[in-house]
Motif scaffolding. Sequence first.
Motif, PDB file in Angstrom:
ATOM      1  N   LYS A  97       0.726  -1.462  -0.536  1.00 53.52           N
ATOM      2  CA  LYS A  97      -0.658   0.262   0.355  1.00 53.52           C
ATOM      3  C   LYS A  97       0.885   1.171  -0.156  1.00 53.52           C
ATOM      4  O   LYS A  97      -0.002   2.051  -0.585  1.00 53.52           O
ATOM      5  N   PHE A  98       1.917   1.339   0.077  1.00 50.65           N
ATOM      6  CA  PHE A  98       2.887   2.348   0.598  1.00 50.65           C
ATOM      7  C   PHE A  98       4.358   2.142  -0.584  1.00 50.65           C
ATOM      8  O   PHE A  98       4.711   3.592  -0.197  1.00 50.65           O
ATOM      9  N   ILE A  99       4.480   1.804  -0.652  1.00 50.71           N
ATOM     10  CA  ILE A  99       6.145   0.948  -1.070  1.00 50.71           C
ATOM     11  C   ILE A  99       6.238   1.951  -1.841  1.00 50.71           C
ATOM     12  O   ILE A  99       6.995   2.065  -2.836  1.00 50.71           O
ATOM     13  N   ARG A 100       5.564   2.498  -3.087  1.00 44.19           N
ATOM     14  CA  ARG A 100       5.411   3.442  -4.540  1.00 44.19           C
ATOM     15  C   ARG A 100       6.280   4.628  -3.679  1.00 44.19           C
ATOM     16  O   ARG A 100       6.773   5.400  -4.881  1.00 44.19           O
ATOM     17  N   GLU A 101       5.231   5.164  -3.083  1.00 41.82           N
ATOM     18  CA  GLU A 101       6.123   6.630  -2.544  1.00 41.82           C
ATOM     19  C   GLU A 101       7.145   6.537  -1.740  1.00 41.82           C
ATOM     20  O   GLU A 101       8.108   7.239  -1.980  1.00 41.82           O
ATOM     21  N   THR A 102       7.788   5.261  -1.355  1.00 40.62           N
ATOM     22  CA  THR A 102       9.304   5.007  -1.063  1.00 40.62           C
ATOM     23  C   THR A 102      10.052   5.541  -2.370  1.00 40.62           C
ATOM     24  O   THR A 102      10.907   5.433  -2.680  1.00 40.62           O
ATOM     25  N   LEU A 103       9.929   4.201  -2.841  1.00 40.43           N
ATOM     26  CA  LEU A 103      10.759   4.010  -3.973  1.00 40.43           C
ATOM     27  C   LEU A 103      10.792   5.310  -5.585  1.00 40.43           C
ATOM     28  O   LEU A 103      11.642   5.802  -5.250  1.00 40.43           O
ATOM     29  N   GLU A 104       8.924   5.926  -4.773  1.00 35.72           N
ATOM     30  CA  GLU A 104       9.338   7.492  -5.908  1.00 35.72           C
ATOM     31  C   GLU A 104      10.526   8.313  -4.962  1.00 35.72           C
ATOM     32  O   GLU A 104      11.069   9.194  -5.654  1.00 35.72           O
ATOM     33  N   GLY A 105      10.266   8.376  -3.449  1.00 35.59           N
ATOM     34  CA  GLY A 105      11.418   9.211  -2.799  1.00 35.59           C
ATOM     35  C   GLY A 105      12.650   9.075  -3.048  1.00 35.59           C
ATOM     36  O   GLY A 105      13.698   9.816  -3.233  1.00 35.59           O
ATOM     37  N   PHE A 106      12.992   7.848  -4.146  1.00 34.42           N
ATOM     38  CA  PHE A 106      14.579   7.098  -4.174  1.00 34.42           C
ATOM     39  C   PHE A 106      15.177   7.723  -5.932  1.00 34.42           C
ATOM     40  O   PHE A 106      16.027   8.547  -5.412  1.00 34.42           O
ATOM     41  N   VAL A 107      14.182   7.336  -6.692  1.00 35.52           N
ATOM     42  CA  VAL A 107      14.480   8.114  -8.355  1.00 35.52           C
ATOM     43  C   VAL A 107      14.322   9.350  -8.138  1.00 35.52           C
ATOM     44  O   VAL A 107      14.701   9.816  -9.473  1.00 35.52           O
ATOM     45  N   MET A 108      13.120  10.103  -6.978  1.00 30.92           N
ATOM     46  CA  MET A 108      13.342  11.567  -7.833  1.00 30.92           C
ATOM     47  C   MET A 108      14.643  12.252  -7.169  1.00 30.92           C
ATOM     48  O   MET A 108      14.828  13.425  -7.642  1.00 30.92           O
TER      49      MET A 108
END
Length: 315
Positions: free
Chosen positions: A25-36
């Motif tokens: 439910k949450f990890i897309r936001e986590t990964l977006e924080g890395f790749v940005m």
Amino acid sequence: MDDIQNKELQPLMVSIKCLAYNHGKFIRETLEGFVMQKTNFRFEAIVHDDASTDNTAEIIREYAEKYPNIIKPIYETENQYSKKDGSLTRIMYNACKGKYIAMCEGDDYWTDPYKLQKQVDFLETHPDYVMCSHNYRCYIQQSDSYESWLTCDDTVYDLETFISRKSWLTQPLTCLYRSEVFILDEYLQYKNLKDVTLFYYLLKKGKGMYFKDCMAIYRIHSGGIWNGASRTEQLYADLLTLKGIYDVERSYDSAKAIRYCIICSCDKFNRTFIMSNKAFLLSIWHVLFRYFGFSSVSLMVHTWHLKKLVKKLFK
């Protein structure tokens, strides 16, 4: 950033440790924080799926295919965290090759695209610091609301600050530390490894800098390992971790950390908790009496609510 990431000959400056378990439910936001992240150096994110039973691994795989130079996945078929034998620590230690280590679990996320650049710039120009951290906000999933954590200015902290908990100036999602100060065999001497263990270990080796900039979101939800625990379960886990530190250190500082934890947790002690953990709590009080003498007795009387018990007996 893409050009830098594609140059394999560029030194790897940062490895991000990301632990995920049923965080679909949450990890897309986590990964977006890395790749940005916008940096003038190469970094990687070691994203470890600990045998999730939801769609966490699928989402990680999607990002690993889209950003192969950043997202480096590890997929487990057997849960490593539950082993409690240091397996997870060893796996992540061996996978992370950067000069600096950042952390962010799969239910938290970063909000500032320059977070890594700011922290690396500081540590590169301040060799006498072993780590740095920054402000963050708490997101309460259940009420869909935010809370600010700290509002203080940039602040230097050390082991004494950490022990006394005058301020909680670091959390895993805000921390960047020098990988060279982390020696695996030393660290694995401690039992019951938690965030407290890591920060105690790092601050034994040097000081840290807290930045007032808010650059991340810490998510509070019922599925979290810590936030899903009861107050007495949290107290027991804290004391077990601090006793594990003391068993290695055998020092005044490690005893003081236990003492301060108890001072701040008096309201969590109750008869059920005390009677269920008598032997362990007696070992804790033995440590306190050794270092703090009779001053620890008054703390025991207060914490164990002995005054109330005596009054009941005389009634």
